[in-house]
Every structure is written in C-alpha cells, then in structure tokens.
Design a protein around this motif. Structure first.
Motif, mmCIF file in Angstrom:
data_model
loop_
_atom_site.group_PDB
_atom_site.id
_atom_site.type_symbol
_atom_site.label_atom_id
_atom_site.label_comp_id
_atom_site.label_asym_id
_atom_site.label_seq_id
_atom_site.Cartn_x
_atom_site.Cartn_y
_atom_site.Cartn_z
ATOM 1 N N UNK A 161 -21.062 -92.111 -20.480
ATOM 2 C CA UNK A 161 -22.737 -91.609 -21.344
ATOM 3 C C UNK A 161 -22.219 -91.826 -22.442
ATOM 4 N N UNK A 162 -22.344 -92.221 -23.579
ATOM 5 C CA UNK A 162 -22.290 -92.172 -25.085
ATOM 6 C C UNK A 162 -22.909 -92.443 -26.573
ATOM 7 N N UNK B 27 -24.429 -80.286 -34.930
ATOM 8 C CA UNK B 27 -24.261 -81.281 -34.477
ATOM 9 C C UNK B 27 -23.755 -81.764 -33.255
ATOM 10 N N UNK B 28 -22.239 -81.162 -32.848
ATOM 11 C CA UNK B 28 -21.143 -81.494 -32.595
ATOM 12 C C UNK B 28 -22.093 -80.622 -30.683
ATOM 13 N N UNK B 29 -22.687 -79.436 -30.929
ATOM 14 C CA UNK B 29 -23.168 -79.023 -30.242
ATOM 15 C C UNK B 29 -24.791 -79.008 -29.357
ATOM 16 N N UNK B 30 -25.414 -79.970 -30.366
ATOM 17 C CA UNK B 30 -26.056 -81.061 -30.459
ATOM 18 C C UNK B 30 -25.558 -82.083 -28.601
ATOM 19 N N UNK B 31 -25.063 -82.599 -29.191
ATOM 20 C CA UNK B 31 -24.641 -83.513 -28.721
ATOM 21 C C UNK B 31 -23.911 -83.604 -27.050
ATOM 22 N N UNK B 32 -22.738 -82.235 -28.112
ATOM 23 C CA UNK B 32 -22.185 -81.878 -26.454
ATOM 24 C C UNK B 32 -23.467 -81.425 -25.420
ATOM 25 N N UNK B 33 -24.201 -80.412 -25.653
ATOM 26 C CA UNK B 33 -25.845 -80.124 -24.628
ATOM 27 C C UNK B 33 -26.163 -81.577 -24.132
ATOM 28 N N UNK C 199 -27.777 -85.107 -37.131
ATOM 29 C CA UNK C 199 -28.302 -83.377 -37.672
ATOM 30 C C UNK C 199 -28.111 -83.051 -39.087
ATOM 31 N N UNK C 200 -29.102 -82.897 -40.030
ATOM 32 C CA UNK C 200 -28.868 -82.215 -40.879
ATOM 33 C C UNK C 200 -27.789 -82.898 -41.818
ATOM 34 N N UNK C 201 -27.780 -84.163 -41.767
ATOM 35 C CA UNK C 201 -26.775 -85.109 -42.563
ATOM 36 C C UNK C 201 -25.700 -85.463 -41.939
ATOM 37 N N UNK C 202 -25.568 -85.328 -40.573
ATOM 38 C CA UNK C 202 -24.087 -85.040 -40.190
ATOM 39 C C UNK C 202 -23.975 -84.983 -38.412
ATOM 40 N N UNK C 203 -23.124 -86.020 -38.250
ATOM 41 C CA UNK C 203 -23.305 -87.372 -37.321
ATOM 42 C C UNK C 203 -21.963 -86.826 -36.370
ATOM 43 N N UNK C 204 -22.240 -86.843 -34.928
ATOM 44 C CA UNK C 204 -21.219 -86.857 -34.366
ATOM 45 C C UNK C 204 -20.951 -87.043 -32.745
ATOM 46 N N UNK C 205 -20.427 -87.471 -32.594
ATOM 47 C CA UNK C 205 -20.411 -88.832 -31.217
ATOM 48 C C UNK C 205 -19.478 -88.632 -30.460
#
Length: 257
Positions: free
Chosen positions: A99-100, A16-22, A105-111
């Motif tokens: 941008x925030x 999830x973190x990688x998706x948000x960062x990307x 993803x997969x039940x885990x949030x990243x912000x």
C-alpha cells in the motif's frame, strides 16, 4: 525543483506524516482475506476527506501514466510493485500486498508505503522480500543527515538490497517532497557515496527501496499504471518520509503508539 521548508513548517509536516502513517496502519488491519482492493481505496478516500486532507493521487497525471490516476491509494499485489491501480480483486491467503499513500495536509505532503502478507500463510520468499526493503529503508534513513550527499543514502540502500541478492531497478526511486508529491532530488536505490546533492535542514525526502525477487525489469499493465515484475515474481516496497533537521533526521511517517 528542490523545496526547503522553514522550521515553522515542520509541525505541519509532522501532522501530515502522522495522518499517512495512521491511515496505512488502519488499512493494514482491515486488509484481510476476502477484502477487495476497491474497498481499500474507498476506506482511504473516507479517511483522507474526514481529516480535511487532499489526495496526491486522484488527479496525478505524470508522463509515464495513462491519464489521471483516479484513485486514493496504490494497491500492488504479489508481482505488482509500484503504482498499483485499485481494481476488482479479492485478497487471498498469502497475498503480498503493498500500500502506497501520499497525502497533502496544511500544504505539506507526506508519502509512505508498507508491504505485508495477507492472512495466515507466510511464504518465505515474500517474508525475505519485505525484510530486505525494510532493512534497506532503515539503512537509508541512518545514512541521511545535514551535509550528507544523496549518493550516500543511495549507496546505503543499495548495499543492503544487493547483499540480500536482489537486482536493483533505477527507473523509480525516492524523491523530494514538500508542497507537492514529487520533487527533486531523485534518490536512486543504489549509487556511489559522496556524489549528488548535499542535504540541507528543511529538506523532506521520501525514501523508498523496492525489489523484485528475480529480476530488475518492469512491465506495465494494460491499465497504463500498474508496474509488475516481467517474470511474474513477487515484489515488495517500503517507504518513509523523512525531514532533514539541523542535528539529524526525523522520520515523519512512523506510526504513533
């Protein structure tokens, strides 16, 4: 609620973190002079859906907002600093854009949140604001770890922001994340060391220092969401989601090379 993830959940948190960062890095590259904020929102929507993820914002309806947020990303420009509702605005040279983005993803949030200057102009005040929030974020991350108190992180963040000459608003700050976007503990952007909740392995925290150039007072736009500096001064916001591990901290929302 304070949610502690198991070690088997950490790979999903990393994804999830990688998706948000990307997504944020892609949007930064596309946000040029002439880009409309509604375009940025549409791009975020497309990338979130394509990844099989869910937006944490579309149905977000906290007590301080006005109805569901209804968009996929917060777009805050210049004197707007938090919860910027995407609207029909075209970016100009020298605009300071924050941008925030929060995604599940997969039940885990990243912000995570990034602030940057659009175009070729580099207004010194804007550069200084962004630099201060980034340095404060790094200090907060460096202070975190198992057994550390929340107040230790708050103190580290506030020390950097205060030394840079900025007043610190304590209405909004960092927070826990997990299966939902906003959880306890609250992580203020200033505080006393040795106080507050003791961090445990498996805890995810979103740390988010933000400042306004000459005030600590916010005003809410008529849209019921966008928070701006009361004086109209410029603002900046930086945020990462981190995981507390057995031996330290892992930053989940760093861009992957």
């Amino acid at each position: 609620m304070i949610e502690i993830l198991s070690p088997t959940d950490l790979p999903r948190a990393r994804d999830t973190g990688a998706l948000v960062a990307g997504i944020l890095q892609t949007l930064k590259g596309r946000s040029v002079v002439g880009t409309n904020l509604l375009e940025i929102d549409a791009w975020a929507q497309s990338m979130i859906i394509e990844a099989g993820a869910q937006s944490c914002y579309v149905d977000y309806e906290p007590s301080f907002g006005r109805g569901p947020f209804g968009h996929y990303i917060c777009t805050s420009v210049n004197d707007a600093v938090l919860h910027g509702l995407p609207h029909d605005y075209t970016l100009a040279d020298g605009d300071l854009l924050s941008l925030d983005l929060a995604v599940s993803l997969g039940g885990v949030v990243a912000d995570s949140a990034i602030s940057f200057i659009v175009g070729e102009a580099q207004p010194p005040e804007s550069v200084a604001l962004i630099d201060a929030t980034q340095r404060a974020l790094s200090a907060g991350i460096a202070a975190a770890g198992p057994g550390v108190r929340v107040g230790d992180i708050s103190h580290a963040i506030g020390s950097v922001l205060g030394a840079a000459g900025y007043s610190i608003n304590t209405e909004f700050g960092g927070h826990g994340v997990g299966s939902t976007m906003h959880q306890d503990p609250h992580v203020s952007n200033t505080g006393r060391p040795g106080r507050g909740y003791r961090l445990r392995p498996g805890l995810l925290l979103a740390l988010e220092p933000w400042v306004m150039a000459d005030t600590a007072t916010l005003v809410t736009d008529p849209d019921g969401w966008t928070l701006r500096s009361v004086t109209g001064c410029r603002t900046a916001h930086s945020e990462h989601t981190i995981a507390i591990t057995e031996d330290g901290v892992e930053v989940l929302t760093l861009p992957r090379s």
